[in-house]
Design a protein around this motif. Structure first.
Motif, PDB file in Angstrom:
ATOM      1  N   ILE A 298      52.406  35.496  45.512  1.00 13.25           N
ATOM      2  CA  ILE A 298      51.288  34.553  45.679  1.00 13.25           C
ATOM      3  C   ILE A 298      50.130  34.907  44.749  1.00 13.25           C
ATOM      4  N   MET A 299      49.904  36.203  44.516  1.00 12.70           N
ATOM      5  CA  MET A 299      48.851  36.600  43.566  1.00 12.70           C
ATOM      6  C   MET A 299      49.195  36.111  42.162  1.00 12.70           C
ATOM      7  N   GLN A 300      50.449  36.250  41.761  1.00 10.62           N
ATOM      8  CA  GLN A 300      50.832  35.816  40.417  1.00 10.62           C
ATOM      9  C   GLN A 300      50.728  34.309  40.274  1.00 10.62           C
ATOM     10  N   VAL A 301      51.095  33.579  41.322  1.00  8.89           N
ATOM     11  CA  VAL A 301      50.940  32.118  41.307  1.00  8.89           C
ATOM     12  C   VAL A 301      49.468  31.765  41.110  1.00  8.89           C
ATOM     13  N   ALA A 302      48.574  32.460  41.800  1.00  6.53           N
ATOM     14  CA  ALA A 302      47.138  32.187  41.682  1.00  6.53           C
ATOM     15  C   ALA A 302      46.625  32.512  40.280  1.00  6.53           C
ATOM     16  N   ILE A 303      47.002  33.663  39.745  1.00  6.20           N
ATOM     17  CA  ILE A 303      46.551  34.053  38.402  1.00  6.20           C
ATOM     18  C   ILE A 303      47.042  33.044  37.372  1.00  6.20           C
ATOM     19  N   ASP A 304      48.298  32.620  37.493  1.00  6.45           N
ATOM     20  CA  ASP A 304      48.848  31.636  36.554  1.00  6.45           C
ATOM     21  C   ASP A 304      48.112  30.297  36.646  1.00  6.45           C
ATOM     22  N   LYS A 305      47.815  29.859  37.860  1.00 12.89           N
ATOM     23  CA  LYS A 305      47.101  28.586  38.047  1.00 12.89           C
ATOM     24  C   LYS A 305      45.683  28.669  37.480  1.00 12.89           C
ATOM     25  N   LEU A 306      45.019  29.816  37.678  1.00 10.63           N
ATOM     26  CA  LEU A 306      43.665  29.974  37.156  1.00 10.63           C
ATOM     27  C   LEU A 306      43.661  29.983  35.631  1.00 10.63           C
ATOM     28  N   ALA A 307      44.725  30.485  35.017  1.00 10.56           N
ATOM     29  CA  ALA A 307      44.830  30.435  33.557  1.00 10.56           C
ATOM     30  C   ALA A 307      44.892  28.988  33.073  1.00 10.56           C
ATOM     31  N   GLU A 308      45.497  28.100  33.873  1.00 12.20           N
ATOM     32  CA  GLU A 308      45.544  26.671  33.540  1.00 12.20           C
ATOM     33  C   GLU A 308      44.201  25.995  33.787  1.00 12.20           C
ATOM     34  N   LEU A 309      43.614  26.268  34.960  1.00 16.16           N
ATOM     35  CA  LEU A 309      42.356  25.604  35.342  1.00 16.16           C
ATOM     36  C   LEU A 309      41.168  26.080  34.518  1.00 16.16           C
ATOM     37  N   TYR A 310      41.123  27.371  34.230  1.00 19.77           N
ATOM     38  CA  TYR A 310      39.981  27.988  33.549  1.00 19.77           C
ATOM     39  C   TYR A 310      40.478  28.876  32.414  1.00 19.77           C
ATOM     40  N   PRO A 311      41.037  28.288  31.353  1.00 19.96           N
ATOM     41  CA  PRO A 311      41.621  29.087  30.277  1.00 19.96           C
ATOM     42  C   PRO A 311      40.624  30.096  29.701  1.00 19.96           C
ATOM     43  N   GLY A 312      41.090  31.337  29.571  1.00 20.82           N
ATOM     44  CA  GLY A 312      40.275  32.392  28.969  1.00 20.82           C
ATOM     45  C   GLY A 312      39.235  33.008  29.880  1.00 20.82           C
ATOM     46  N   GLU A 313      39.049  32.468  31.102  1.00 21.92           N
ATOM     47  CA  GLU A 313      38.038  33.024  32.007  1.00 21.92           C
ATOM     48  C   GLU A 313      38.583  34.205  32.798  1.00 21.92           C
ATOM     49  N   SER A 314      37.690  35.134  33.088  1.00 22.20           N
ATOM     50  CA  SER A 314      38.036  36.269  33.941  1.00 22.20           C
ATOM     51  C   SER A 314      38.114  35.820  35.390  1.00 22.20           C
ATOM     52  N   ILE A 315      38.700  36.664  36.223  1.00 28.49           N
ATOM     53  CA  ILE A 315      38.808  36.412  37.666  1.00 28.49           C
ATOM     54  C   ILE A 315      38.212  37.624  38.375  1.00 28.49           C
ATOM     55  N   ARG A 316      37.374  37.379  39.379  1.00 30.59           N
ATOM     56  CA  ARG A 316      36.747  38.478  40.120  1.00 30.59           C
ATOM     57  C   ARG A 316      37.282  38.495  41.551  1.00 30.59           C
ATOM     58  N   ILE A 317      37.442  39.704  42.082  1.00 28.35           N
ATOM     59  CA  ILE A 317      37.838  39.868  43.477  1.00 28.35           C
ATOM     60  C   ILE A 317      36.974  40.949  44.117  1.00 28.35           C
ATOM     61  N   SER A 318      36.855  40.865  45.416  1.00 28.90           N
ATOM     62  CA  SER A 318      36.278  41.922  46.238  1.00 28.90           C
ATOM     63  C   SER A 318      37.433  42.438  47.078  1.00 28.90           C
ATOM     64  N   ALA A 319      37.973  43.584  46.687  1.00 24.45           N
ATOM     65  CA  ALA A 319      39.212  44.082  47.281  1.00 24.45           C
ATOM     66  C   ALA A 319      38.962  45.233  48.242  1.00 24.45           C
ATOM     67  N   GLN A 320      39.769  45.304  49.280  1.00 21.44           N
ATOM     68  CA  GLN A 320      39.747  46.501  50.114  1.00 21.44           C
ATOM     69  C   GLN A 320      40.202  47.657  49.229  1.00 21.44           C
ATOM     70  N   SER A 321      39.471  48.754  49.284  1.00 17.60           N
ATOM     71  CA  SER A 321      39.705  49.863  48.365  1.00 17.60           C
ATOM     72  C   SER A 321      41.127  50.383  48.384  1.00 17.60           C
ATOM     73  N   HIS A 322      41.762  50.389  49.553  1.00 17.80           N
ATOM     74  CA  HIS A 322      43.122  50.932  49.612  1.00 17.80           C
ATOM     75  C   HIS A 322      44.133  50.057  48.864  1.00 17.80           C
ATOM     76  N   LEU A 323      43.716  48.857  48.444  1.00 18.13           N
ATOM     77  CA  LEU A 323      44.601  47.961  47.694  1.00 18.13           C
ATOM     78  C   LEU A 323      44.326  47.995  46.185  1.00 18.13           C
ATOM     79  N   GLN A 324      43.538  48.962  45.740  1.00 14.55           N
ATOM     80  CA  GLN A 324      43.170  49.051  44.323  1.00 14.55           C
ATOM     81  C   GLN A 324      44.397  49.054  43.413  1.00 14.55           C
ATOM     82  N   THR A 325      45.381  49.885  43.697  1.00  6.02           N
ATOM     83  CA  THR A 325      46.574  49.974  42.852  1.00  6.02           C
ATOM     84  C   THR A 325      47.338  48.649  42.843  1.00  6.02           C
ATOM     85  N   PHE A 326      47.432  48.002  43.989  1.00  5.96           N
ATOM     86  CA  PHE A 326      48.098  46.696  44.072  1.00  5.96           C
ATOM     87  C   PHE A 326      47.486  45.739  43.051  1.00  5.96           C
TER      88      PHE A 326
END
Length: 154
Positions: A97-125
């Motif tokens: 699901i994360m890859q689907v989201a990243i791919d869709k954002l590349a279509e919707l907002y080409p070249g734009e960065s994506i920001r997240i607020s992640a739980q620290s234990h998921l940093q490696t993920f």
């Protein structure tokens, strides 16, 4: 594999049916409030300014995330409320699901960065998708979090 027949569905809040929105909110409350013991309301005004991505298996909600519009929470589009329901954990669906989201954002907002607020234990993920930590760890609802940024390859 359990996730072979997953159907992904993108919708704005106004295009979700009552039962679709109910399934999303039930999953979010189950995971964030029930399992993770967050004590703040899960629903917020960002839901009004987001794309909602559901992953359905045999009509049941298996995973979910939302993408908050650029300029609403951060200057960039923001992925948040990422969850996989208990029955579908450890199947690879969270990565999917994360890859689907990243791919869709590349279509919707080409070249734009994506920001997240992640739980620290998921940093490696999230680092496995190319996100990098941008800032100091902070506490939100009793859980350590980090802000991370994905910059698309040039």
């Amino acid at each position: 594999m359990l996730t072979d027949n997953i159907h992904f569905h993108w919708a704005r809040l106004e295009n979700l049916s009552g039962s679709q929105f109910h399934a999303i909110m039930l999953a979010r409350q189950t995971v964030f409030i029930g399992e993770q013991r967050f004590c703040c309301p899960d629903a917020d005004d960002h839901d009004l300014h987001s794309w909602h991505l559901t992953a359905l298996h045999e009509g049941k909600l298996a995973a979910y995330l939302r993408v908050v519009d650029p300029g609403e929470k951060y200057p960039e589009p923001a992925i948040g409320r990422v969850l996989t329901t208990q029955a579908y954990r450890r199947t690879g669906l969270g990565k999917h699901i994360m890859q689907v989201a990243i791919d869709k954002l590349a279509e919707l907002y080409p070249g734009e960065s994506i920001r997240i607020s992640a739980q620290s234990h998921l940093q490696t993920f999230y680092e496995n998708f190319g996100f990098t930590v941008v800032g100091a760890e902070y506490w939100e609802e009793g859980v350590p979090h980090i802000e991370m940024l994905y910059t698309p390859p040039v």
